[in-house]
Motif scaffolding. Structure first.
Motif, PDB file in Angstrom:
ATOM      1  N   GLY A  26       0.812  -1.208   0.000  1.00 28.79           N
ATOM      2  CA  GLY A  26       0.000   0.000   0.000  1.00 28.79           C
ATOM      3  C   GLY A  26       0.846   1.260   0.000  1.00 28.79           C
ATOM      4  N   ASP A  27       1.989   1.214   0.700  1.00 23.32           N
ATOM      5  CA  ASP A  27       2.886   2.369   0.735  1.00 23.32           C
ATOM      6  C   ASP A  27       3.453   2.657  -0.650  1.00 23.32           C
ATOM      7  N   ALA A  28       3.760   1.603  -1.395  1.00 24.51           N
ATOM      8  CA  ALA A  28       4.253   1.795  -2.764  1.00 24.51           C
ATOM      9  C   ALA A  28       3.185   2.451  -3.632  1.00 24.51           C
ATOM     10  N   GLY A  29       1.904   2.069  -3.408  1.00 29.06           N
ATOM     11  CA  GLY A  29       0.825   2.711  -4.142  1.00 29.06           C
ATOM     12  C   GLY A  29       0.711   4.188  -3.815  1.00 29.06           C
ATOM     13  N   VAL A  30       0.893   4.530  -2.539  1.00 29.58           N
ATOM     14  CA  VAL A  30       0.870   5.938  -2.142  1.00 29.58           C
ATOM     15  C   VAL A  30       2.040   6.687  -2.784  1.00 29.58           C
ATOM     16  N   ALA A  31       3.208   6.051  -2.822  1.00 25.35           N
ATOM     17  CA  ALA A  31       4.374   6.678  -3.458  1.00 25.35           C
ATOM     18  C   ALA A  31       4.098   6.981  -4.924  1.00 25.35           C
ATOM     19  N   ALA A  32       3.467   6.040  -5.616  1.00 24.35           N
ATOM     20  CA  ALA A  32       3.139   6.271  -7.026  1.00 24.35           C
ATOM     21  C   ALA A  32       2.203   7.461  -7.180  1.00 24.35           C
ATOM     22  N   CYS A  33       1.194   7.524  -6.329  1.00 25.73           N
ATOM     23  CA  CYS A  33       0.255   8.641  -6.375  1.00 25.73           C
ATOM     24  C   CYS A  33       0.975   9.956  -6.110  1.00 25.73           C
ATOM     25  N   ALA A  34       1.857   9.973  -5.104  1.00 24.18           N
ATOM     26  CA  ALA A  34       2.574  11.198  -4.751  1.00 24.18           C
ATOM     27  C   ALA A  34       3.470  11.662  -5.892  1.00 24.18           C
ATOM     28  N   VAL A  35       4.170  10.733  -6.526  1.00 23.72           N
ATOM     29  CA  VAL A  35       5.067  11.095  -7.622  1.00 23.72           C
ATOM     30  C   VAL A  35       4.275  11.700  -8.780  1.00 23.72           C
ATOM     31  N   LEU A  36       3.137  11.104  -9.104  1.00 25.43           N
ATOM     32  CA  LEU A  36       2.329  11.636 -10.197  1.00 25.43           C
ATOM     33  C   LEU A  36       1.734  12.996  -9.836  1.00 25.43           C
ATOM     34  N   TYR A  37       1.266  13.136  -8.613  1.00 29.49           N
ATOM     35  CA  TYR A  37       0.742  14.444  -8.180  1.00 29.49           C
ATOM     36  C   TYR A  37       1.828  15.508  -8.243  1.00 29.49           C
ATOM     37  N   ALA A  38       3.054  15.136  -7.835  1.00 29.64           N
ATOM     38  CA  ALA A  38       4.167  16.090  -7.905  1.00 29.64           C
ATOM     39  C   ALA A  38       4.453  16.503  -9.337  1.00 29.64           C
ATOM     40  N   ASP A  39       4.148  15.616 -10.280  1.00 31.79           N
ATOM     41  CA  ASP A  39       4.349  15.924 -11.701  1.00 31.79           C
ATOM     42  C   ASP A  39       3.133  16.599 -12.332  1.00 31.79           C
ATOM     43  N   GLY A  40       2.107  16.879 -11.531  1.00 30.31           N
ATOM     44  CA  GLY A  40       0.938  17.572 -12.036  1.00 30.31           C
ATOM     45  C   GLY A  40      -0.142  16.673 -12.604  1.00 30.31           C
ATOM     46  N   VAL A  41      -0.004  15.351 -12.447  1.00 29.24           N
ATOM     47  CA  VAL A  41      -0.999  14.414 -12.977  1.00 29.24           C
ATOM     48  C   VAL A  41      -2.172  14.328 -12.009  1.00 29.24           C
ATOM     49  N   ARG A  42      -3.403  14.444 -12.530  1.00 26.57           N
ATOM     50  CA  ARG A  42      -4.590  14.361 -11.693  1.00 26.57           C
ATOM     51  C   ARG A  42      -5.603  13.345 -12.223  1.00 26.57           C
ATOM     52  N   ASP A  43      -5.323  12.713 -13.336  1.00 26.25           N
ATOM     53  CA  ASP A  43      -6.260  11.764 -13.931  1.00 26.25           C
ATOM     54  C   ASP A  43      -6.362  10.510 -13.066  1.00 26.25           C
ATOM     55  N   PRO A  44      -7.549  10.186 -12.516  1.00 25.46           N
ATOM     56  CA  PRO A  44      -7.676   9.035 -11.611  1.00 25.46           C
ATOM     57  C   PRO A  44      -7.251   7.709 -12.241  1.00 25.46           C
ATOM     58  N   GLU A  45      -7.541   7.527 -13.513  1.00 25.29           N
ATOM     59  CA  GLU A  45      -7.179   6.262 -14.161  1.00 25.29           C
ATOM     60  C   GLU A  45      -5.667   6.118 -14.272  1.00 25.29           C
ATOM     61  N   GLN A  46      -4.978   7.177 -14.639  1.00 26.08           N
ATOM     62  CA  GLN A  46      -3.520   7.128 -14.736  1.00 26.08           C
ATOM     63  C   GLN A  46      -2.895   6.899 -13.361  1.00 26.08           C
ATOM     64  N   ILE A  47      -3.439   7.561 -12.345  1.00 28.25           N
ATOM     65  CA  ILE A  47      -2.932   7.379 -10.980  1.00 28.25           C
ATOM     66  C   ILE A  47      -3.181   5.956 -10.508  1.00 28.25           C
ATOM     67  N   LEU A  48      -4.377   5.443 -10.778  1.00 24.21           N
ATOM     68  CA  LEU A  48      -4.711   4.077 -10.359  1.00 24.21           C
ATOM     69  C   LEU A  48      -3.801   3.060 -11.028  1.00 24.21           C
ATOM     70  N   ARG A  49      -3.548   3.238 -12.312  1.00 24.67           N
ATOM     71  CA  ARG A  49      -2.703   2.294 -13.041  1.00 24.67           C
ATOM     72  C   ARG A  49      -1.302   2.226 -12.418  1.00 24.67           C
ATOM     73  N   ARG A  50      -0.709   3.381 -12.155  1.00 21.93           N
ATOM     74  CA  ARG A  50       0.642   3.407 -11.590  1.00 21.93           C
ATOM     75  C   ARG A  50       0.644   2.887 -10.140  1.00 21.93           C
ATOM     76  N   ALA A  51      -0.353   3.294  -9.360  1.00 15.10           N
ATOM     77  CA  ALA A  51      -0.411   2.868  -7.960  1.00 15.10           C
ATOM     78  C   ALA A  51      -0.579   1.357  -7.849  1.00 15.10           C
ATOM     79  N   THR A  52      -1.398   0.780  -8.700  1.00 14.29           N
ATOM     80  CA  THR A  52      -1.607  -0.674  -8.666  1.00 14.29           C
ATOM     81  C   THR A  52      -0.347  -1.404  -9.093  1.00 14.29           C
ATOM     82  N   ALA A  53       0.324  -0.901 -10.115  1.00 13.35           N
ATOM     83  CA  ALA A  53       1.554  -1.541 -10.586  1.00 13.35           C
ATOM     84  C   ALA A  53       2.649  -1.482  -9.527  1.00 13.35           C
ATOM     85  N   TRP A  54       2.822  -0.331  -8.873  1.00 13.03           N
ATOM     86  CA  TRP A  54       3.855  -0.223  -7.841  1.00 13.03           C
ATOM     87  C   TRP A  54       3.507  -1.077  -6.625  1.00 13.03           C
ATOM     88  N   SER A  55       2.224  -1.148  -6.283  1.00 13.90           N
ATOM     89  CA  SER A  55       1.813  -2.007  -5.174  1.00 13.90           C
ATOM     90  C   SER A  55       2.131  -3.470  -5.477  1.00 13.90           C
TER      91      SER A  55
END
Length: 328
Positions: free
Chosen positions: A247-276
């Motif tokens: 779960g922490d890896a999923g949060v890290a993915a979300c944080a990295v994308l947010y830091a890059d300005g990404v807000r699309d839920p599908e893109q965030i979900l895809r990266r968070a699930t993959a890192w988890s």
């Protein structure tokens, strides 16, 4: 820069045994000690993937000295607030035969008001220079109820999005304070909201003021829930390994994308699930496998109807054994 705050850090101790037998005696090779707690795991993963991070937490006592030594060796940028109380320990025993993990978490000790004030002052000083604030992990028993809302208020005043991964009443306080993203698992969500259906529970957090809920479903992947959308991501079959820190890896993915300005839920979900999923393939929390890029390509994504959505696995039920084991 991503600033992570870990209110209740721990020295993570991990042992691997051939087979865990209840009431039995076990032999294991030397275990691994690592400075941990959810926010530190988030910082480790994001740092390893090239993001600029700063991890803020506390350390105290003899355990805290070992915690600080290991963290310095990790090269993860950090600030430690000294406290009088002993840093807690978290013990993970990985059963190689079954491919699962048993976890024992010490509850932790509450810092003094002065020590909390010092940590809060560090956040106030640094928030104007960061792009994302992550508040991750449990709060120690006796911690001020205002702790999480005050951290969120500082970030909101600076226009900084906040990702929170916590449980119990603190999860509801974070929603009420307007956390940008919340990342519970189904058991945590059900316990906090009193709502058995995870989708309805997630929507109740949205109604309180959260923009996005990333909901961990164990072997069934993850959901992204907003006021208007529901997205499900999963692999075609579960991975065997150590779920500690997934779960922490999923949060890290979300944080990295947010830091890059990404807000699309599908893109965030895809990266968070993959890192988890990639975290499950590594022996220690705070790491992810480089296979995450392949895993991301293998994900199955859908936009299901919230009234009829039911994952295939029984692990979706919040009272199931897999959710009780899932530490994410």
């Amino acid at each position: 820069m991503i600033l992570t705050v870990t209110p209740n850090p721990a020295l993570d101790l991990t042992w691997h045994v051939e087979r865990l037998v209840e009431g039995g005696t076990h032999r294991a090779d030397a275990g691994v000690a690592r400075a941990g707690g959810k926010g530190l795991n988030v910082a480790r993963v994001a740092h390893a993937e090239g993001a600029e991070v700063l991890a803020l937490t506390t350390a105290g006592g003899k355990v805290g000295e070992e915690f600080a030594t290991e963290l310095r060796a990790s090269a993860v940028p950090h600030v430690l607030v000294p406290v009088a109380a002993e840093t807690r320990r978290s013990i993970a025993i990985v059963d190689e035969a079954r491919g699962d993990t048993t976890i024992i978490n010490e509850r932790g000790a509450n810092p003094s008001d002065t020590e909390w004030a010092t940590l809060f002052a560090e956040v106030v000083e640094r928030v104007p220079t960061v792009s994302v604030l992550v508040v991750s992990g449990s709060v120690p028993p006796g911690a001020p109820e205002s702790l999480v809302p005050m951290l969120l208020a500082v970030a909101k005043d600076a226009g900084v999005p906040v990702i929170v991964d916590t449980s119990g009443p603190a999860l509801l306080r974070a929603a009420d304070a307007g956390a940008t993203v919340l990342k519970p698992n189904a058991a945590e969500l059900s316990e906090a909201t009193g709502i058995a259906d995870p989708i309805q529970g997630a929507r109740s957090l949205i109604a309180r003021g959260t923009e996005l809920v990333l909901l961990s479903l164990g072997a069934d992947g993850m959901l992204a829930v907003t006021a208007s959308d529901l997205v499900h991501a999963r692999l075609d079959q579960p991975l065997a390994g150590n779920p500690t820190g997934a779960g922490d890896a999923g949060v890290a993915a979300c944080a990295v994308l947010y830091a890059d300005g990404v807000r699309d839920p599908e893109q965030i979900l895809r990266r968070a699930t993959a890192w988890s999923a990639a975290a499950v393939l590594t022996p220690l929390a705070g790491d992810i496998s480089p296979r995450w890029t392949d895993l991301e390509q293998q994900l199955l994504l859908s936009h299901p109807d919230s009234e009829s959505f039911r994952p295939d696995s029984e692990s979706f039920r919040p009272d199931s054994e897999s959710f009780r084991k899932d530490p994410s």
